[in-house]
Design a protein around this motif. Structure first.
Motif, mmCIF file in Angstrom:
data_model
loop_
_atom_site.group_PDB
_atom_site.id
_atom_site.type_symbol
_atom_site.label_atom_id
_atom_site.label_comp_id
_atom_site.label_asym_id
_atom_site.label_seq_id
_atom_site.Cartn_x
_atom_site.Cartn_y
_atom_site.Cartn_z
ATOM 1 N N UNK A 16 0.788 -1.219 0.000
ATOM 2 C CA UNK A 16 0.000 0.000 0.000
ATOM 3 C C UNK A 16 0.820 1.269 0.000
ATOM 4 N N UNK A 17 2.144 1.157 -0.019
ATOM 5 C CA UNK A 17 3.001 2.347 0.004
ATOM 6 C C UNK A 17 3.084 2.970 -1.380
ATOM 7 N N UNK A 18 3.085 4.313 -1.422
ATOM 8 C CA UNK A 18 3.162 5.014 -2.705
ATOM 9 C C UNK A 18 4.560 4.902 -3.308
ATOM 10 N N UNK A 19 4.586 4.887 -4.623
ATOM 11 C CA UNK A 19 5.836 4.842 -5.385
ATOM 12 C C UNK A 19 5.742 5.846 -6.522
ATOM 13 N N UNK A 20 6.894 6.242 -7.029
ATOM 14 C CA UNK A 20 6.936 7.108 -8.204
ATOM 15 C C UNK A 20 7.948 6.554 -9.195
ATOM 16 N N UNK A 21 7.578 6.603 -10.466
ATOM 17 C CA UNK A 21 8.488 6.223 -11.542
ATOM 18 C C UNK A 21 8.833 7.497 -12.298
ATOM 19 N N UNK A 22 10.116 7.826 -12.347
ATOM 20 C CA UNK A 22 10.599 9.034 -13.007
ATOM 21 C C UNK A 22 11.318 8.603 -14.289
ATOM 22 N N UNK A 23 10.767 8.945 -15.424
ATOM 23 C CA UNK A 23 11.349 8.559 -16.705
ATOM 24 C C UNK A 23 11.878 9.807 -17.401
ATOM 25 N N UNK A 24 13.192 9.840 -17.608
ATOM 26 C CA UNK A 24 13.847 11.049 -18.137
ATOM 27 C C UNK A 24 14.608 10.751 -19.422
ATOM 28 N N UNK A 25 14.747 11.784 -20.227
ATOM 29 C CA UNK A 25 15.706 11.761 -21.319
ATOM 30 C C UNK A 25 16.855 12.681 -20.920
ATOM 31 N N UNK A 26 18.077 12.274 -21.237
ATOM 32 C CA UNK A 26 19.254 13.073 -20.936
ATOM 33 C C UNK A 26 20.150 13.112 -22.163
ATOM 34 N N UNK A 27 21.150 13.974 -22.130
ATOM 35 C CA UNK A 27 22.089 14.069 -23.246
ATOM 36 C C UNK A 27 22.943 12.820 -23.370
ATOM 37 N N UNK A 28 22.951 11.971 -22.335
ATOM 38 C CA UNK A 28 23.739 10.736 -22.373
ATOM 39 C C UNK A 28 22.891 9.505 -22.648
ATOM 40 N N UNK A 195 9.261 12.679 -17.025
ATOM 41 C CA UNK A 195 7.840 12.394 -16.810
ATOM 42 C C UNK A 195 7.710 11.621 -15.508
ATOM 43 N N UNK A 196 6.731 11.991 -14.689
ATOM 44 C CA UNK A 196 6.538 11.371 -13.379
ATOM 45 C C UNK A 196 5.216 10.611 -13.355
ATOM 46 N N UNK A 197 5.257 9.411 -12.816
ATOM 47 C CA UNK A 197 4.042 8.621 -12.632
ATOM 48 C C UNK A 197 3.998 8.127 -11.186
ATOM 49 N N UNK A 198 3.028 8.620 -10.434
ATOM 50 C CA UNK A 198 2.830 8.140 -9.057
ATOM 51 C C UNK A 198 1.858 6.959 -9.090
ATOM 52 N N UNK A 199 2.160 5.956 -8.289
ATOM 53 C CA UNK A 199 1.266 4.802 -8.172
ATOM 54 C C UNK A 199 1.062 4.500 -6.692
ATOM 55 N N UNK A 200 -0.116 3.970 -6.366
ATOM 56 C CA UNK A 200 -0.473 3.750 -4.970
ATOM 57 C C UNK A 200 0.159 2.511 -4.374
ATOM 58 N N UNK A 201 0.605 1.600 -5.236
ATOM 59 C CA UNK A 201 1.171 0.359 -4.724
ATOM 60 C C UNK A 201 2.056 -0.276 -5.774
ATOM 61 N N UNK A 203 1.702 -3.285 -6.813
ATOM 62 C CA UNK A 203 0.814 -4.035 -7.700
ATOM 63 C C UNK A 203 0.330 -3.151 -8.834
ATOM 64 N N UNK A 204 -0.104 -1.934 -8.497
ATOM 65 C CA UNK A 204 -0.570 -1.007 -9.522
ATOM 66 C C UNK A 204 0.561 -0.633 -10.472
ATOM 67 N N UNK A 205 1.771 -0.481 -9.936
ATOM 68 C CA UNK A 205 2.910 -0.133 -10.776
ATOM 69 C C UNK A 205 3.192 -1.244 -11.773
ATOM 70 N N UNK A 206 3.130 -2.496 -11.324
ATOM 71 C CA UNK A 206 3.384 -3.629 -12.207
ATOM 72 C C UNK A 206 2.312 -3.733 -13.276
ATOM 73 N N UNK A 207 1.053 -3.483 -12.883
ATOM 74 C CA UNK A 207 -0.032 -3.506 -13.861
ATOM 75 C C UNK A 207 0.156 -2.413 -14.899
ATOM 76 N N UNK A 208 0.610 -1.236 -14.448
ATOM 77 C CA UNK A 208 0.850 -0.132 -15.364
ATOM 78 C C UNK A 208 1.950 -0.452 -16.344
ATOM 79 N N UNK A 209 3.009 -1.120 -15.857
ATOM 80 C CA UNK A 209 4.112 -1.507 -16.738
ATOM 81 C C UNK A 209 3.639 -2.497 -17.794
#
Length: 285
Positions: A16-28, A195-201, A203-209
């Motif tokens: 039930x803990x919140x998580x965030x996935x941060x997806x970035x583009x960089x010059x590298x 880009x930031x994606x917050x997920x509540x758990x 399980x939700x993060x895995x489903x989103x992936x």
């Protein structure tokens, strides 16, 4: 493998803990990070909020020390409220002994004393096991999906900041902004956008992936069938009298032009032949 694979081993994450996935583009190259609220609640919320508000976009990795750490977090925003938010300090979070020692790919705040965390972050390299003793050095995230290779590729030729190296100083970065880096340290890498994606758990993060992966596969299939769709559309055009008529109307001006040009060429050829005959007749006289 030290890549910070985000599998949650020993991190004490509850479903039930919140998580965030941060997806970035960089010059590298691409950079993806997984932030865990349970690791460091205050640090998690500050870092996630700053990424959400675009504070780190286009900012530089101004301190790159091989086998130690990569530091960033002095943004170039002109928004006064966002600047104030980024410069305000947050309270330290309790230490997590189960997360020690630091692993390559850990993401943490830099600081200068108790309760001094603001906006500057660092990513640990492979020999950063001695980090984590200071009160502000509580990891809140990790680099994932193999993108630690991007972190390893960040330009490090200028070395550490003075007096240990010839890298940028933080004061001029704040005062002169991006121009200081571009003019004096042009080879340093930087963020592009995140880009930031917050997920509540988890399980939700895995489903989103899984959902994202399906969309990518479907998009790939659609891309492969573009030629087939074009062929079908062309066949339908031939069968549809209205579409065929419109196509013929578009072709008519082009055909008319061809005919006019052909007529002009024919006239020129006839005139040439006539002149030659007249010249021959004149010589015989």
């Amino acid at each position: 493998d030290g890549d910070g694979d985000g599998d949650g081993d020993g991190d004490g994450d509850g479903d039930g803990d919140e998580h965030s996935i941060i997806t970035c583009t960089t010059s590298a190259g691409p950079l993806k990070m997984h932030f865990h609220k349970s690791w460091s609640p205050n640090g998690y919320e500050r870092a996630t909020s700053l990424f959400e508000r675009g504070y780190y976009d286009h900012s530089h990795f101004f301190r790159v020390v091989p086998h130690f750490l990569v530091q960033f977090g002095i943004g170039y925003t002109q928004e006064r409220e966002l600047k104030h938010f980024a410069d305000s300090s947050i309270k330290d979070d309790p230490k997590r002994a189960d997360l020690m020692p630091f692993r390559e790919g850990y993401v943490s705040f830099a600081g200068s004393g108790p309760n001094s965390r603001t906006s500057q972050l660092f990513i640990a390299y492979d020999r950063a096991q001695n980090l984590g003793t200071s009160p502000w050095e509580t990891p809140f995230g990790e680099v994932v999906d193999g993108t630690q290779e991007t972190v390893r590729k960040l330009y490090s030729g200028y070395g550490d900041m003075p007096p240990w190296g010839k890298g940028p100083e933080q004061g001029p970065i704040r005062n002169r902004g991006a121009n200081y880096i571009v003019e004096d340290f042009p080879l340093l890498d930087k963020f592009e956008t995140c880009i930031v994606k917050r997920v509540a758990s988890l399980t939700q993060m895995m489903e989103g992936d899984e959902s994202t992966e399906k969309k990518v596969v479907e998009a790939g299939r659609e891309g492969k069938s573009i030629e087939r769709h074009i062929r079908v559309a062309a066949a339908n055009n031939d069968k549809n009298p209205a579409i065929a008529s419109a196509a013929n109307q578009r072709e008519q001006p082009f055909l008319t032009l061809i005919l006019v040009l052909a007529f002009l060429v024919l006239v020129i050829l006839l005139l040439g032949i006539r002149r030659r005959k007249m010249r021959k007749t004149g010589k015989s006289v």
